[in-house]
Design an enzyme around this catalytic site. Structure first.
Site, PDB file in Angstrom:
ATOM      1  N   ASP A 189      66.240  37.431  10.836  1.00  0.00           N
ATOM      2  CA  ASP A 189      64.850  37.731  11.164  1.00  0.00           C
ATOM      3  C   ASP A 189      64.773  38.197  12.616  1.00  0.00           C
ATOM      4  OD1 ASP A 189      62.170  38.084  10.809  1.00  0.00           O
ATOM      5  OD2 ASP A 189      61.629  35.969  10.953  1.00  0.00           O
ATOM      6  N   LYS A 192      65.208  44.624  13.074  1.00  0.00           N
ATOM      7  CA  LYS A 192      65.557  45.124  11.742  1.00  0.00           C
ATOM      8  C   LYS A 192      66.696  46.147  11.802  1.00  0.00           C
ATOM      9  CE  LYS A 192      62.183  42.519  11.213  1.00  0.00           C
ATOM     10  NZ  LYS A 192      62.520  41.090  11.223  1.00  0.00           N
ATOM     11  N   ASP A 217      64.486  38.759   6.149  1.00  0.00           N
ATOM     12  CA  ASP A 217      63.031  38.865   6.059  1.00  0.00           C
ATOM     13  C   ASP A 217      62.562  40.250   6.487  1.00  0.00           C
ATOM     14  OD1 ASP A 217      60.456  38.035   5.545  1.00  0.00           O
ATOM     15  OD2 ASP A 217      60.188  37.015   7.464  1.00  0.00           O
ATOM     16  N   ASN A 218      61.342  40.596   6.070  1.00  0.00           N
ATOM     17  CA  ASN A 218      60.664  41.835   6.487  1.00  0.00           C
ATOM     18  C   ASN A 218      61.443  43.100   6.150  1.00  0.00           C
ATOM     19  OD1 ASN A 218      60.001  39.885   9.349  1.00  0.00           O
ATOM     20  ND2 ASN A 218      58.441  40.350   7.830  1.00  0.00           N
ATOM     21  N   GLU A 247      53.489  37.960   6.544  1.00  0.00           N
ATOM     22  CA  GLU A 247      53.037  36.634   6.955  1.00  0.00           C
ATOM     23  C   GLU A 247      51.706  36.686   7.708  1.00  0.00           C
ATOM     24  OE1 GLU A 247      56.324  38.241   9.654  1.00  0.00           O
ATOM     25  OE2 GLU A 247      56.079  37.830   7.508  1.00  0.00           O
TER      26      GLU A 247
END
Length: 265
Positions: A189, A192, A217-218, A247
């Site tokens: 996380d 990216k 994540d993401n 989120e």
């Protein structure tokens, strides 16, 4: 487009208002996110002289029970949903992560991107007895907040070791300096753009064994397209994307990738 005349001047805007309205409706959640994540942050940075993470820590310190991880997480969730936006995994995707950790029961866990310690606490409270979490954060100010949050939740150095350095400097040293032989679980996380090179670096270290799980994540927003393309084509993983919303936001689609390493071919 129909041409209209106003005061002798041609007007081509008759179709613009419906189009603009459609764009505003479709993008309203992104505008709200920009306001909460950027504009509010800039204003409060100037007013308080504190970073957003420091403000979050002050809130948690005054609203949570020391030594109670659930209370720490609940206070964070209130802050992020009602006061200021901070990109953590949040409670909805967090429950998916909780389930994976319970099913996997990992003994050695690597977290890339501690930020302010929310997910670190979430992971640590789900680990079996004797497990250890290595959490990596490159930003020293954020790491200082994460350290306070982790200790406030009641986790000591034997359970959570915080490493303050960029991930690409830490990963090659995990075996030689930290004595790791295998990673059972990795949570990503951080930046990216680092997902793919860090995953490939982990493969190169030999720390991923058959059955090692990687969760990122993401991957849909802000997104990690090169990472997703690689795991589709590499043949090294069984994988799926858990679709969700971003989120502490509404209407912004996001996802969390779950990978299970099958071994180098």
């Amino acid at each position: 487009m129909q041409q209209l005349w106003e005061d002798g001047v041609p007007c081509y805007c008759s179709g613009l208002h419906p189009l603009l309205l459609t764009v505003l409706i479709r993008c309203r959640f992104y505008f709200v996110l920009f306001y909460r994540a950027v504009l509010v942050r800039i204003w409060r940075d100037c007013v308080t002289g504190l970073s957003r993470e420091e403000r979050a820590y002050q809130y948690v310190l005054t609203h949570a029970t020391p030594g109670d991880p659930e209370s720490i997480l609940d206070a964070f969730d209130v802050w992020c949903s009602k006061v200021e936006f901070i990109s953590t995994i949040g409670p909805k995707k967090g429950k998916v992560l909780d389930r994976m950790l319970m099913e996997q029961s990992p003994l050695t866990v690597l977290e890339l991107g501690s930020h302010c310690g929310y997910t670190t606490v979430r992971i640590a409270r789900s680990l079996p007895l004797g497990a250890r979490l290595y959490s990596v954060e490159m930003d020293q100010r954020n790491a200082a907040i994460a350290e306070k949050i982790i200790r406030l939740a009641g986790f000591d150095d034997d359970t959570v070791e915080l490493i303050v350095n960029p991930s690409d400097e830490v990963i090659p040293r995990l075996r030689s300096e930290y004595g790791l032989e295998r990673l059972d679980f990795v949570f990503m996380d951080h930046w990216k753009k680092c997902y793919l090179p860090d995953l490939q670096m982990l493969e190169g270290t030999g720390l991923l064994g058959k059955g090692s799980m990687i969760v990122a994540d993401n991957v849909l927003f802000p997104g990690a397209p090169k990472f997703l393309r690689y795991i589709r084509k590499s043949g090294l993983y069984e994988w799926k994307v858990h679709r969700a919303t971003l989120e502490y936001s509404r209407g912004i689609r996001d996802g969390m990738a779950e990978l299970v390493f099958q071994g180098i071919k």
